[in-house]
Design a protein around this motif. Sequence first.
Motif, short mmCIF file in Angstrom:
data_model
loop_
_atom_site.label_atom_id
_atom_site.label_comp_id
_atom_site.label_asym_id
_atom_site.label_seq_id
_atom_site.Cartn_x
_atom_site.Cartn_y
_atom_site.Cartn_z
N VAL A 538 0.86 -1.18 0.00
CA VAL A 538 0.00 0.00 0.00
C VAL A 538 0.89 1.23 0.00
CG1 VAL A 538 -1.79 1.29 1.21
CG2 VAL A 538 -1.83 -1.22 1.22
N ALA A 539 0.86 1.98 -1.09
CA ALA A 539 1.64 3.21 -1.22
C ALA A 539 0.80 4.18 -2.03
CB ALA A 539 2.98 2.94 -1.90
N PRO A 540 -0.10 4.92 -1.37
CA PRO A 540 -0.98 5.84 -2.11
C PRO A 540 -0.17 6.93 -2.79
CG PRO A 540 -1.13 6.26 0.25
CD PRO A 540 -0.30 5.03 0.08
N ALA A 541 0.14 6.72 -4.05
CA ALA A 541 1.13 7.57 -4.74
C ALA A 541 0.47 8.60 -5.62
CB ALA A 541 2.06 6.69 -5.57
N MET A 542 0.99 9.82 -5.54
CA MET A 542 0.58 10.93 -6.40
C MET A 542 1.69 11.23 -7.40
SD MET A 542 -1.25 13.13 -3.34
CE MET A 542 0.22 13.02 -2.31
N GLY A 543 2.88 11.58 -6.90
CA GLY A 543 4.02 11.75 -7.78
C GLY A 543 4.71 10.43 -8.03
N LEU A 544 5.34 10.31 -9.19
CA LEU A 544 6.05 9.07 -9.50
C LEU A 544 6.98 9.30 -10.68
CD1 LEU A 544 3.76 6.62 -11.49
CD2 LEU A 544 3.15 8.99 -11.09
N ASN A 545 8.11 8.63 -10.65
CA ASN A 545 9.00 8.63 -11.80
C ASN A 545 10.04 7.54 -11.61
OD1 ASN A 545 10.00 9.54 -14.33
ND2 ASN A 545 9.47 11.65 -13.78
N PHE A 546 10.85 7.35 -12.66
CA PHE A 546 11.84 6.28 -12.62
C PHE A 546 13.19 6.79 -13.09
CE2 PHE A 546 9.56 5.99 -16.66
CZ PHE A 546 10.60 6.02 -17.58
N GLY A 547 14.22 6.06 -12.70
CA GLY A 547 15.59 6.36 -13.10
C GLY A 547 16.49 5.25 -12.61
N ASP A 548 17.78 5.46 -12.73
CA ASP A 548 18.75 4.42 -12.36
C ASP A 548 19.63 4.96 -11.24
OD1 ASP A 548 20.62 2.42 -12.17
OD2 ASP A 548 21.11 2.37 -14.31
N LEU A 549 19.32 4.57 -10.00
CA LEU A 549 20.00 5.11 -8.83
C LEU A 549 21.48 4.75 -8.77
CD1 LEU A 549 17.32 4.30 -6.10
CD2 LEU A 549 17.85 6.55 -7.06
N ASP A 550 21.82 3.55 -9.20
CA ASP A 550 23.18 3.07 -9.02
C ASP A 550 23.89 2.76 -10.33
OD1 ASP A 550 21.56 0.93 -9.57
OD2 ASP A 550 22.02 -0.19 -7.74
N ASN A 551 23.35 3.27 -11.45
CA ASN A 551 23.98 3.10 -12.76
C ASN A 551 24.26 1.64 -13.11
OD1 ASN A 551 24.02 5.74 -13.66
ND2 ASN A 551 26.08 6.18 -12.94
N ASP A 552 23.35 0.76 -12.65
CA ASP A 552 23.57 -0.65 -12.96
C ASP A 552 22.87 -1.07 -14.26
OD1 ASP A 552 20.92 -0.64 -12.17
OD2 ASP A 552 21.13 -2.28 -10.71
N GLY A 553 22.19 -0.13 -14.91
CA GLY A 553 21.52 -0.43 -16.18
C GLY A 553 20.09 -0.88 -16.03
N TYR A 554 19.58 -0.92 -14.80
CA TYR A 554 18.19 -1.32 -14.55
C TYR A 554 17.43 -0.17 -13.91
CZ TYR A 554 19.80 -6.06 -15.51
OH TYR A 554 20.33 -7.17 -16.11
N PHE A 557 12.35 2.96 -9.33
CA PHE A 557 11.30 3.97 -9.33
C PHE A 557 10.99 4.47 -7.93
CE2 PHE A 557 8.84 -0.02 -9.12
CZ PHE A 557 7.83 0.25 -8.19
N TYR A 558 10.46 5.69 -7.90
CA TYR A 558 10.18 6.40 -6.65
C TYR A 558 8.74 6.86 -6.66
CZ TYR A 558 11.22 9.68 -2.74
OH TYR A 558 11.26 10.34 -1.54
N LEU A 559 8.06 6.68 -5.52
CA LEU A 559 6.66 7.05 -5.38
C LEU A 559 6.51 8.16 -4.35
CD1 LEU A 559 5.02 3.48 -5.26
CD2 LEU A 559 5.41 4.94 -7.26
N GLY A 560 5.89 9.26 -4.75
CA GLY A 560 5.57 10.35 -3.83
C GLY A 560 4.19 10.10 -3.25
N THR A 561 4.12 9.82 -1.97
CA THR A 561 2.90 9.29 -1.37
C THR A 561 2.16 10.32 -0.52
OG1 THR A 561 4.09 8.49 0.55
CG2 THR A 561 3.85 6.97 -1.30
N GLY A 562 0.93 9.93 -0.15
CA GLY A 562 0.08 10.75 0.70
C GLY A 562 -1.32 10.84 0.13
#
Length: 734
Positions: A538-554, A557-562
Amino acid sequence: MTRTARTVGMLALGLLVGCTTSAKTPSRGPAVDADGTAEMAALLKERAAAVNVERLLFPVNDRRAKLFAEQLKKPMRPALRLPLEFAYARELVQAGENEAALQAFADLEQDIKGVSPALWQAQGSAILIQKATTWLRIAEEQNCHQGNTPESCLLPIRGEGVHRKREGATRAIEVLNGLLDREPGNLEARWLLNVAYMTLGDYPDRVPKSRLIPPTVFESAHPLPRFENVARRVGVDVYGLSGGAVLDDYDGDGHLDLVLTAIGFDDPVRFFRNRGDGTFEDRTEQAALPGITGGLNMVQADYDNDGRVDILVLRGAWMKTEGRFPLSLLRNEGGGRFVDVTKSAGLLRFGPTQTATWFDYDGDGWLDLFIGNESTPASETEPADPQPCELFHNNRNGTFTEVAREAGVAIVGFVKGVVSGDYDNDGRPDLYVSVQGGDNVLFRNEGPGPGGAWRFTNVAARAGVTEPVYSFGAFFFDYDNDGWADLYVTGFDPRVDGGDVGAAYLGIRTPATRGRLYRNKGDGTFENVTSAAGVDTVAPAMGLNFGDLDNDGYLDFYLGTGTPNLATLVPNRMFRNSGGGTFQDVTSAGNFGHLQKGHAIVFGDPDEDGDQDVFEVMGGAFLADRAYSTFYENPGTDNHWLALTLEGVRANRSAVGARITVTVSGAGGTRAIRRTVGSGGSFGASPLRQQIGLGDAARIDSVEITWPGSGLTQRLDGLQLDRRYRVREGFPAS
């Protein structure tokens, strides 16, 4: 960074042949009204003044509180008065008048007990939650806001995040323990109790054992290095309400700038110029946008193919019939200056929206625009207010024509997210539409029909992607690097509270909506892998996006919740892609678990050290629910990277929809890493420049780019690790 970033100059290639350049030189079409910005500013001011505060829940809570106070002066029966007293007290909290709210709740408690002690026993819990929330609001304002630090409001709260002024949280604990004495199973009260003890530095030791949410449930599944919140140091610690964010290069100097909006009627569009060292200076005044205010979300695009990134501001979301605000198309004039061209471009329309996507659906080299509108169903007091979604075809002269009905995409629903992507790899971009409270829609791009008009068909049921019913944002991303666009859709129900989130941490199932991760099977259908991938929570998400935190090629994603509810103090959540088809919750390890409302999220590399940092707009919708934005600086890894800025010739100038395959070799063999040019999720816009992690690669074997529209596949050889390149369609990289 542990490796010095080496940068190749971003100079463009020399003059190209005349037929090539002229094909992409935009025609400005009708002369732009020099007063377009002033005209839009006047219109926004007029619309804000005209809203009916009785029908608008935010951001006019101070005006609503005064209205309720006047109504309470009139005599009325308890059955009418008591609900109005509750509404008044809650409105005071939402307006930031906390001391007055505490008195109003005390008066309400006394009035209810005077009418019927049994009524208080039955319904008093809701009032006690509000009282506790009010005390927590006082604690937040005295500590997290007035004394904001990089550790403020970050779960698990520690260090400088612990409150120095203790009365607010202490009084909240008293109220919550009293509530749990009478109602031991109240999960919302239990969640807030644990948060309150954290703010005092007394968690977990002083939490009653029967009410403790153990620290082990917050432990990360991977030892991700800590990302420090450096928003204040880099100059983007903006204190405000929920809003949008776009990170891109707006002044053409090669550095990523930041543009922000907020939902308040008087909140300006703010422009922060990157100084070139990863810090920002506020250049709002110089951006020439006086009076351009409001906007819950934004998306960027070079809609006129002039080589400068423009911005679309979206307004009116959640406001129902009071949300008939215009959007704003802000054309980039260069040098970090903008002009509002909404009217002259043919985009002046009035309807509530927070979501849109730019895509070249007909492959003519010019970006078109789909806008997802919010329709209000009929109620006992109001008729239905249908607001069909809109599709604006780019006329290639600076103007647009609305064609949603003939294209088959003029759907009516409470649309909260739209994203484009070529899910079936046929070379034509498709649309995914998140409809809260109904089946979500996947529009397959069928191409031109017999009469020449392009058509879309809803294939969501056949593809298996109609859920969740209560959804919000979404994004296409190839999380398993197999060349097929996968799909993530957030779960969001405004009725969800901290109790549902706490229950999920404790392994207790509740009816709360959960997001969906759909893996593309490559045959036109998707498989629901939410549980198998480790993101069934359960993560009631409003904002959201993706990227590569550790440059591993995968892609992570991050969820802005509330939720709008002030009591929904739940952590924003970061999920790391393990590379094996699963995700790991790294929220606490990475320092991402901010408890304030999370909205627009962007991943990017504004300090140009080769890794992606994360920016997030914080704050809610109610007038008092302001918070400081966050900027999480990446501590770096030893993994390699590649940055590509693409420029279309036959394709749209900013290459939105271009598909990139980077083939690398290393000790583990050869692998392909895939990306698609776009801004990412549907709430927050990352740069169109692609920052691609390459893991422990020893060399780049090749880069292949499939350009949208033309379908040209271009191969680049000889590119080096840890460098930035500009690539023009059909020409060598520079």
